[in-house]
Motif scaffolding. Sequence first.
Motif, PDB file in Angstrom:
ATOM      1  N   ARG A   4     -32.377  17.963  39.904  1.00 49.35           N
ATOM      2  CA  ARG A   4     -33.325  16.856  39.393  1.00 49.35           C
ATOM      3  C   ARG A   4     -32.449  15.875  38.500  1.00 49.35           C
ATOM      4  N   GLN A   5     -32.840  14.695  38.301  1.00 47.19           N
ATOM      5  CA  GLN A   5     -32.148  13.675  37.616  1.00 47.19           C
ATOM      6  C   GLN A   5     -32.871  13.571  36.233  1.00 47.19           C
ATOM      7  N   PHE A   6     -31.921  13.452  35.339  1.00 50.33           N
ATOM      8  CA  PHE A   6     -32.728  13.020  33.847  1.00 50.33           C
ATOM      9  C   PHE A   6     -33.601  11.893  33.819  1.00 50.33           C
ATOM     10  N   LYS A   7     -34.645  11.767  33.445  1.00 48.77           N
ATOM     11  CA  LYS A   7     -35.351  10.581  33.164  1.00 48.77           C
ATOM     12  C   LYS A   7     -34.768   9.557  32.011  1.00 48.77           C
ATOM     13  N   THR A   8     -35.308   8.724  31.930  1.00 49.95           N
ATOM     14  CA  THR A   8     -34.796   7.473  31.311  1.00 49.95           C
ATOM     15  C   THR A   8     -33.308   7.041  31.850  1.00 49.95           C
ATOM     16  N   GLU A   9     -32.579   6.314  31.419  1.00 45.86           N
ATOM     17  CA  GLU A   9     -31.126   6.085  31.739  1.00 45.86           C
ATOM     18  C   GLU A   9     -30.345   7.184  31.427  1.00 45.86           C
ATOM     19  N   SER A  10     -30.382   8.365  32.195  1.00 51.56           N
ATOM     20  CA  SER A  10     -30.038   9.796  31.741  1.00 51.56           C
ATOM     21  C   SER A  10     -28.518   9.586  31.551  1.00 51.56           C
ATOM     22  N   LYS A  11     -27.665   9.091  32.352  1.00 47.25           N
ATOM     23  CA  LYS A  11     -26.170   9.244  32.404  1.00 47.25           C
ATOM     24  C   LYS A  11     -25.882   8.855  31.051  1.00 47.25           C
ATOM     25  N   ARG A  12     -26.398   7.395  30.573  1.00 44.56           N
ATOM     26  CA  ARG A  12     -25.861   6.657  29.531  1.00 44.56           C
ATOM     27  C   ARG A  12     -26.158   7.141  28.532  1.00 44.56           C
ATOM     28  N   VAL A  13     -27.655   7.746  28.108  1.00 46.17           N
ATOM     29  CA  VAL A  13     -27.977   8.407  27.139  1.00 46.17           C
ATOM     30  C   VAL A  13     -27.470   9.581  26.751  1.00 46.17           C
ATOM     31  N   LEU A  14     -27.360  10.505  27.762  1.00 50.20           N
ATOM     32  CA  LEU A  14     -26.731  11.749  27.588  1.00 50.20           C
ATOM     33  C   LEU A  14     -25.379  11.751  27.143  1.00 50.20           C
ATOM     34  N   ASP A  15     -24.585  10.720  27.715  1.00 51.90           N
ATOM     35  CA  ASP A  15     -23.144  10.468  27.213  1.00 51.90           C
ATOM     36  C   ASP A  15     -23.304   9.981  25.819  1.00 51.90           C
ATOM     37  N   LEU A  16     -24.143   9.322  25.323  1.00 51.92           N
ATOM     38  CA  LEU A  16     -24.238   8.863  23.915  1.00 51.92           C
ATOM     39  C   LEU A  16     -24.449  10.047  23.086  1.00 51.92           C
ATOM     40  N   MET A  17     -25.469  10.843  23.688  1.00 52.97           N
ATOM     41  CA  MET A  17     -25.622  12.160  22.922  1.00 52.97           C
ATOM     42  C   MET A  17     -24.460  12.999  22.608  1.00 52.97           C
ATOM     43  N   ILE A  18     -23.592  13.005  23.692  1.00 49.53           N
ATOM     44  CA  ILE A  18     -22.676  13.961  23.423  1.00 49.53           C
ATOM     45  C   ILE A  18     -21.391  13.647  23.009  1.00 49.53           C
ATOM     46  N   ASN A  19     -21.146  12.297  23.053  1.00 42.77           N
ATOM     47  CA  ASN A  19     -19.785  11.530  22.500  1.00 42.77           C
ATOM     48  C   ASN A  19     -19.861  10.768  21.149  1.00 42.77           C
ATOM     49  N   SER A  20     -21.112  10.514  20.870  1.00 43.51           N
ATOM     50  CA  SER A  20     -21.322   9.457  19.969  1.00 43.51           C
ATOM     51  C   SER A  20     -22.274   9.835  18.879  1.00 43.51           C
ATOM     52  N   VAL A  21     -23.283  10.396  18.984  1.00 45.12           N
ATOM     53  CA  VAL A  21     -24.631  10.773  18.111  1.00 45.12           C
ATOM     54  C   VAL A  21     -23.932  11.530  16.725  1.00 45.12           C
TER      55      VAL A  21
END
Length: 616
Positions: A4-21
Amino acid sequence: MAKRQFKTESKRVLDLMINSVYTHKEIFLRELISNASDAIDKLYFRSLTDDSVSLGKDDYRIEIAPDKDARTLTISDNGCGMDDAALNENLGVIAHSGTLLFKSDASDLETIGQFGVGFYSAFMVSKKVTVLSRPYGSEQAFLWESEGVEGYSVKAAEKETHGTVVTLTLKDDAEDERYGEFLEDYRIRGLIKKYSDYIRYPIFHKSASPREDEADAPAPEPLNSMIPLWRKSKADLTAEDYSGFYKGKFHDFTDPVCTVHYSVEGAVSYTALLFAPSQAPFNYYSRDYEKGLQLYANGVLIMDKCPELLPDYFSFTRGLVDSPDLTLNISREMLQHDRQLKTMAKSIEKRIKGELERLLENERETYENFYKAFGLQLKYGLYSDFGQNADVLKDLVLFHSLAEDKPVTFKEYIEKMPEGQQHIYYVCAETPAKAALLPQTERIREKGYDVLCLTDDVDEFTLKMLRVYDEKEFRSVSGEDAGLTEEEKEAQKEKKEENKDLLAFIREALGDKVSGVTVSSRLGRHPVCLTSEGELTIEMEKVLNQMPQGGGLKANRVLEINASHAVFAAMRSLFVSDREKLKIYANLLYTQALLIEGLPVDDPVAFSEDICSLMV
């Protein structure tokens, strides 16, 4: 099962969580332990109203299991657990927080999570994350699995008991990243002690491959303390308890000079535990020193040093603040709004000041020892910000009294002023002993007036900034008007007029070394002294010229000669009989005044030649 795909703009948001937050990768363990604690909280809250929940509060636990061979780290709890719908909702929708929704229904229970993004910090260190969870009261478990931004899967699974197990498969080590360190026992224990020591449920270390003899071993001790000392009643704590906590927490070998422990309830509720050290850290007066208090949200460390909680002049304070009301940013590493911090900082400043005043009043020796270590910082605080902090600090500073030969406050100085004294007098010198020898202090002390010794570079700048204390102006004994009476001023004026030609000759002989030469009314047995006119004093000249970009500054120096001294009589005679020799006298007196003030001699060779010419 299809991914299943993450909801919302998953790739962009998750990448932000991992690399920027998040600033520090180690935060992931704090976030996962906090999530486990929240899950237990939910089940415990349910047990208060649901008799079907058979667990008592002592039955709950969190376990950490590293496996170096498999390169996995497992965090498990026996909390409420999740079914497939909850896994999809909580872990499939980034920034969805089950804890935040739960808090709206259980407002009296302290929970930690707010944003629902903490779980994704696991991907900072993991290439794969699995979540095996079984809701309390259900026989069916579910397995959530993801390798990051590509999506996730959820399928039915088996689990013996309720609760959740999060398993991280760590990334491979790289040249600049050692993810394997998070499998080391010392690293795990250190992170738990640093961030999660006060999680209210016990955290145990569990071996991934238990040995046979472990069954007979004594019950393991929790890795965390669980109950913060600052949440205990002050009535149940001793001075030894506070001292032991301080030494262990802040790595000091000496007892603190005082402890402040208090709680506030209101618009911002918090508990503060503050300590004043007895000695300054080796780097305290350097740029390397970082001020700040530890900041906790419900017992979870958010910031190791929060500088906004302390003003610079109280930067020596060590301690912590714990609040359930902090508005944190999405990573829970920083505050989102500073209104709460300002409210707490104002109260903390007031408490520190009150405790120092108590020490000064009731434990003078203790305070004076503390002041030897940190008094300089208090004086810097008085000088900085154009004296805006005077009301906070002016009654905390001490200066050495020549009359009493001990440190005194401004208030104590004024209380012992004799009738008729209008000013607070001070003198600058390297030590009180040298201050007592300065010629400028003679007449002031003969009048029965005390003189404060200024021995630190910042001292005169501080008093210049303060200007007055209790309507009494600060006056330097070397200043233009060091408290002369009208009679003394008139007598000086007459002497000056009487000897104006001699004084003019000496002034011309000294050239640009001085801005003026006059007869003195402040000298007793000494023949000469050097004073200044204008805002820049001789002491300020010395201090500023020591700074990297302060060279070349020079006070308007005035050579004052004692008209009652035999040397002056000799100079008057030479003015008539031998003016060349008088020039030598003038230079010798000026050099003598320089030496008394601790200033460098302009021309040591010429000084030596002048002495020799008189000797032969």
